[in-house]
Design an enzyme around this catalytic site. Sequence first.
Site, PDB file in Angstrom:
ATOM      1  N   LYS A 118       9.245  -2.614  -0.317  1.00  0.00           N
ATOM      2  CA  LYS A 118      10.170  -2.082  -1.288  1.00  0.00           C
ATOM      3  C   LYS A 118       9.731  -0.724  -1.814  1.00  0.00           C
ATOM      4  O   LYS A 118      10.496   0.003  -2.443  1.00  0.00           O
ATOM      5  CB  LYS A 118      10.267  -3.059  -2.485  1.00  0.00           C
ATOM      6  CG  LYS A 118      10.785  -4.421  -2.155  1.00  0.00           C
ATOM      7  CD  LYS A 118      10.647  -5.308  -3.418  1.00  0.00           C
ATOM      8  CE  LYS A 118      11.021  -6.724  -3.102  1.00  0.00           C
ATOM      9  NZ  LYS A 118      10.706  -7.611  -4.267  1.00  0.00           N
ATOM     10  N   PHE A 120      -5.509   3.232  -9.057  1.00  0.00           N
ATOM     11  CA  PHE A 120      -4.321   2.389  -8.864  1.00  0.00           C
ATOM     12  C   PHE A 120      -3.121   3.056  -9.516  1.00  0.00           C
ATOM     13  O   PHE A 120      -3.174   3.450 -10.673  1.00  0.00           O
ATOM     14  CB  PHE A 120      -4.548   0.996  -9.455  1.00  0.00           C
ATOM     15  CG  PHE A 120      -3.420   0.068  -9.128  1.00  0.00           C
ATOM     16  CD1 PHE A 120      -3.321  -0.502  -7.863  1.00  0.00           C
ATOM     17  CD2 PHE A 120      -2.413  -0.189 -10.057  1.00  0.00           C
ATOM     18  CE1 PHE A 120      -2.254  -1.319  -7.533  1.00  0.00           C
ATOM     19  CE2 PHE A 120      -1.340  -1.008  -9.736  1.00  0.00           C
ATOM     20  CZ  PHE A 120      -1.262  -1.566  -8.470  1.00  0.00           C
ATOM     21  N   VAL A 121      -2.039   3.223  -8.748  1.00  0.00           N
ATOM     22  CA  VAL A 121      -0.865   3.948  -9.244  1.00  0.00           C
ATOM     23  C   VAL A 121       0.382   3.065  -9.268  1.00  0.00           C
ATOM     24  O   VAL A 121       0.509   2.142  -8.460  1.00  0.00           O
ATOM     25  CB  VAL A 121      -0.593   5.226  -8.399  1.00  0.00           C
ATOM     26  CG1 VAL A 121      -1.659   6.273  -8.629  1.00  0.00           C
ATOM     27  CG2 VAL A 121      -0.478   4.906  -6.913  1.00  0.00           C
ATOM     28  N   GLU A 131       6.927   5.890   3.889  1.00  0.00           N
ATOM     29  CA  GLU A 131       6.060   4.916   3.208  1.00  0.00           C
ATOM     30  C   GLU A 131       5.728   5.437   1.813  1.00  0.00           C
ATOM     31  O   GLU A 131       5.716   6.651   1.579  1.00  0.00           O
ATOM     32  CB  GLU A 131       4.790   4.711   4.072  1.00  0.00           C
ATOM     33  CG  GLU A 131       3.675   3.890   3.476  1.00  0.00           C
ATOM     34  CD  GLU A 131       4.012   2.404   3.304  1.00  0.00           C
ATOM     35  OE1 GLU A 131       5.099   2.072   2.814  1.00  0.00           O
ATOM     36  OE2 GLU A 131       3.140   1.572   3.616  1.00  0.00           O
ATOM     37  N   ASP A 132       5.461   4.501   0.890  1.00  0.00           N
ATOM     38  CA  ASP A 132       5.111   4.952  -0.466  1.00  0.00           C
ATOM     39  C   ASP A 132       3.665   5.456  -0.542  1.00  0.00           C
ATOM     40  O   ASP A 132       3.395   6.516  -1.085  1.00  0.00           O
ATOM     41  CB  ASP A 132       5.365   3.834  -1.499  1.00  0.00           C
ATOM     42  CG  ASP A 132       4.628   2.521  -1.186  1.00  0.00           C
ATOM     43  OD1 ASP A 132       4.025   2.399  -0.093  1.00  0.00           O
ATOM     44  OD2 ASP A 132       4.659   1.605  -2.035  1.00  0.00           O
ATOM     45  N   ASP A 136       4.593  -0.569  -7.472  1.00  0.00           N
ATOM     46  CA  ASP A 136       4.630  -1.603  -8.504  1.00  0.00           C
ATOM     47  C   ASP A 136       3.255  -2.135  -8.870  1.00  0.00           C
ATOM     48  O   ASP A 136       2.278  -1.972  -8.128  1.00  0.00           O
ATOM     49  CB  ASP A 136       5.481  -2.784  -8.010  1.00  0.00           C
ATOM     50  CG  ASP A 136       4.740  -3.627  -6.970  1.00  0.00           C
ATOM     51  OD1 ASP A 136       4.225  -3.045  -5.988  1.00  0.00           O
ATOM     52  OD2 ASP A 136       4.656  -4.852  -7.161  1.00  0.00           O
ATOM     53  N   LYS A 145      -4.348   7.933  -0.101  1.00  0.00           N
ATOM     54  CA  LYS A 145      -5.659   7.733  -0.760  1.00  0.00           C
ATOM     55  C   LYS A 145      -6.732   7.766   0.321  1.00  0.00           C
ATOM     56  O   LYS A 145      -7.171   6.710   0.790  1.00  0.00           O
ATOM     57  CB  LYS A 145      -5.705   6.333  -1.379  1.00  0.00           C
ATOM     58  CG  LYS A 145      -5.316   6.216  -2.820  1.00  0.00           C
ATOM     59  CD  LYS A 145      -5.622   4.772  -3.285  1.00  0.00           C
ATOM     60  CE  LYS A 145      -4.705   4.330  -4.373  1.00  0.00           C
ATOM     61  NZ  LYS A 145      -4.855   2.894  -4.713  1.00  0.00           N
ATOM     62  N   ASP A 168      -3.130   3.559   1.988  1.00  0.00           N
ATOM     63  CA  ASP A 168      -4.357   3.249   1.261  1.00  0.00           C
ATOM     64  C   ASP A 168      -5.451   2.982   2.307  1.00  0.00           C
ATOM     65  O   ASP A 168      -6.092   3.909   2.790  1.00  0.00           O
ATOM     66  CB  ASP A 168      -4.037   2.036   0.380  1.00  0.00           C
ATOM     67  CG  ASP A 168      -5.123   1.649  -0.575  1.00  0.00           C
ATOM     68  OD1 ASP A 168      -5.918   2.502  -0.939  1.00  0.00           O
ATOM     69  OD2 ASP A 168      -5.177   0.464  -0.986  1.00  0.00           O
ATOM     70  N   ARG A 187       8.507  -0.181 -10.675  1.00  0.00           N
ATOM     71  CA  ARG A 187       9.029   0.568  -9.526  1.00  0.00           C
ATOM     72  C   ARG A 187      10.084   1.582  -9.949  1.00  0.00           C
ATOM     73  O   ARG A 187      10.302   2.588  -9.292  1.00  0.00           O
ATOM     74  CB  ARG A 187       9.696  -0.386  -8.524  1.00  0.00           C
ATOM     75  CG  ARG A 187       8.748  -1.258  -7.750  1.00  0.00           C
ATOM     76  CD  ARG A 187       9.474  -1.889  -6.562  1.00  0.00           C
ATOM     77  NE  ARG A 187       8.814  -3.079  -6.075  1.00  0.00           N
ATOM     78  CZ  ARG A 187       7.814  -3.090  -5.203  1.00  0.00           C
ATOM     79  NH1 ARG A 187       7.347  -1.962  -4.709  1.00  0.00           N
ATOM     80  NH2 ARG A 187       7.266  -4.217  -4.797  1.00  0.00           N
TER      81      ARG A 187
HETATM   82  P1  IMP Z   1      -2.679  -0.197   3.145  1.00  0.00           P
HETATM   83  O1  IMP Z   1      -2.331  -1.146   4.241  1.00  0.00           O
HETATM   84  O2  IMP Z   1      -3.997  -0.544   2.519  1.00  0.00           O
HETATM   85  O3  IMP Z   1      -2.622   1.269   3.554  1.00  0.00           O
HETATM   86  O4  IMP Z   1      -1.680  -0.482   1.967  1.00  0.00           O
HETATM   87  C1  IMP Z   1      -0.444   0.021   1.831  1.00  0.00           C
HETATM   88  C2  IMP Z   1       0.317  -0.794   0.799  1.00  0.00           C
HETATM   89  O5  IMP Z   1      -0.515  -1.260  -0.301  1.00  0.00           O
HETATM   90  C3  IMP Z   1       1.352   0.101   0.145  1.00  0.00           C
HETATM   91  O6  IMP Z   1       2.564   0.095   0.857  1.00  0.00           O
HETATM   92  C4  IMP Z   1       1.474  -0.480  -1.247  1.00  0.00           C
HETATM   93  O7  IMP Z   1       2.454  -1.496  -1.256  1.00  0.00           O
HETATM   94  C5  IMP Z   1       0.121  -1.100  -1.547  1.00  0.00           C
HETATM   95  N1  IMP Z   1      -0.705  -0.218  -2.415  1.00  0.00           N
HETATM   96  C6  IMP Z   1      -1.844   0.423  -2.066  1.00  0.00           C
HETATM   97  N2  IMP Z   1      -2.348   1.130  -3.108  1.00  0.00           N
HETATM   98  C7  IMP Z   1      -1.483   0.921  -4.136  1.00  0.00           C
HETATM   99  C8  IMP Z   1      -1.455   1.409  -5.502  1.00  0.00           C
HETATM  100  O8  IMP Z   1      -2.309   2.171  -5.992  1.00  0.00           O
HETATM  101  N3  IMP Z   1      -0.409   0.986  -6.256  1.00  0.00           N
HETATM  102  C9  IMP Z   1       0.578   0.154  -5.800  1.00  0.00           C
HETATM  103  N4  IMP Z   1       0.575  -0.320  -4.534  1.00  0.00           N
HETATM  104  C10 IMP Z   1      -0.439   0.065  -3.701  1.00  0.00           C
END
Ligand code: IMP
Length: 182
Positions: free
Chosen positions: A45, A153-154, A100-101, A160, A132, A104, A166
Site C-alpha cells: 500500500k 523509521f519514517v 516503491e515507497d 505507515d 535507506k 530498506d 499513510r
Molecule cells: P525491504 O524489503 O527491507 O527493502 O523493505 C521494504 C518495505 O519495508 C517497504 O515497502 C516498507 O513497507 C517497509 N519499511 C521499511 N522501512 C520503513 C520505514 O522506515 N517506515 C515504514 N515502512 C518501512
Amino acid sequence: MSPTLNDFEVLFSAEEIGKRVAELGREISRDMDPHSELVVVGVLKGAILFMADLVRHLPENVSCDFLRLSSYSGTQTTGTVRFDFDLTQPIKGKDVLIIEDIVDTGLTMTFLLEALRVRNPRSLKICTLLHKPSRAERDVPLAHVGFTIPNRFVVGYGLDYEGRYRNLDRILALPEDYEEGQ
Ligand code: IMP
C-alpha cells in the site's frame, strides 16, 4: 509504549516532496522510449500517494497497474516475500517501472525483480521515493530515487506505522536517539 505522532519530527515537507516528485517525473519522462509502452506498477500500500502524484507528471499514454506483496520473517536472517495479489496484465515486451515507497534492506525489491524478470518485460526498472542505503542487505539497482535517508523509521506520504499515518502529506521520522518506552 509505541510511538505517537508527537514523537516524530518532519523530515520532508509537503512542498519539498511535491518539488522532488515533479523532478522525478521529468527524469522518468526523459528516460522513456517514446515508441514503447510504459507500465507503471505501484507496490501497495505504501506507494499509493507517491504513485498518484508521480503519474500526473508522466506522459498521458502510460498505463497504471498495482500489485501487493507481504513479507514474513521466517527466520532472523531470511525474509520471505510473496504476492498477495498480482498485476492485471501481461508485461512481456513492455517497459515496466516499479514504484516503491522505500527500499530498506532491499529484500522486497530483490524478490520482485526476480518475479517480474521471468515474464520477459522489455525493460524493468525501479523508482523509489526513499532509500535507506545503510540498511542494505541486497544490492538493488535503483533507476530513480526521490530522497536518500539515514537509518531512521519514517511515516507519512504512504508509509505507515501499524497501519496509521499513510495519509499525511509530509514525511516524518523518529528522532535518531528515539528509544521505545521513553
Ligand atoms: P525491504 O524489503 O527491507 O527493502 O523493505 C521494504 C518495505 O519495508 C517497504 O515497502 C516498507 O513497507 C517497509 N519499511 C521499511 N522501512 C520503513 C520505514 O522506515 N517506515 C515504514 N515502512 C518501512
